[in-house]
Design a protein around this motif. Sequence first.
Motif: not given
Length: 291
Positions: A46-66
């Motif tokens: 989960i840690t590596k996945l979070t870092i990967q998403i933020i690096r590639k897409q930016g922190i707002m990518a964590l809110y995709s599909g809100l």
Amino acid sequence: MSNGNSKKLSRWYFGGLASAGAACVTHPLDLLKVHLQTQQEGKLSITKLTIQIIRKQGIMALYSGLTASLLRQLTYSTTRFGLYEVGKQVLETPGKTLPFYYMLVLAGVSGAAGGVVGTPADLINVRMQNDIKLPKESRRNYKHALDGLLRVTKEEGFIKLFNGCSTATSRATLMTIGQLSFYDQIKLLLLQTGIFHDNPTTHFLSSLSAGAIATTLTQPLDVLKTRAMNAKPGEFKSMMHLVLYTAKMGPLGFFKGYVPAFVRLAPHTILTFVFLEQLRSNFGVASMTPP
């Protein structure tokens, strides 16, 4: 939720509002859960996945599909909380608490109804969350939840909106039993000790326990539901095909994403019931039951 010690009862739509509010806070954890469930090999933590998403897409990518997540809560949770609360208020008699087995059955029926109503938004939610891990040429790129609903209906047919409905409904049944009926029962037991009172501390402990129970009951079905909704057309011939495909990873394959599921569901459950209790105490209807 109401009980003999409560002065006010919830209105039928409070559960949907409370769940939507909780979803705004916990959505990134839900997104990470979906990503972990849809990877077959399971190499990323989960840690590596979070870092990967933020690096590639930016922190707002964590809110995709809100938007889809909010639509899901306003359909799925409003239905299950509403039916459960109304049913409980109808069945309860003044001065007496509804037996636990009544609450179990009522929660199961309410959850099944919510699962069916919420399946279209749930499908769009899963797809929008999973979109960012796909190659750019393969992404669906729904603008928002309503755009997703319209495009699926136009491109794949209305029936496709209910892909994964059977697993979503089964999951919703177990989820509602784990959350609503156990929350009410645990809260009642705590209040009966005389040590606890109808306050945020009791609400927190009751909802944390209910969240743990709900996660354990629903995780296998949650994995299957996510995979079914995210599958390409014709990828799985039947539910048994999907079960056997998942079983190739061993028994733990059905509990993929358990930790983020609990990490997400626990605060989501806690926030939902804390918000719900505040809505009840401030905007609820007067109870006929003596406090």
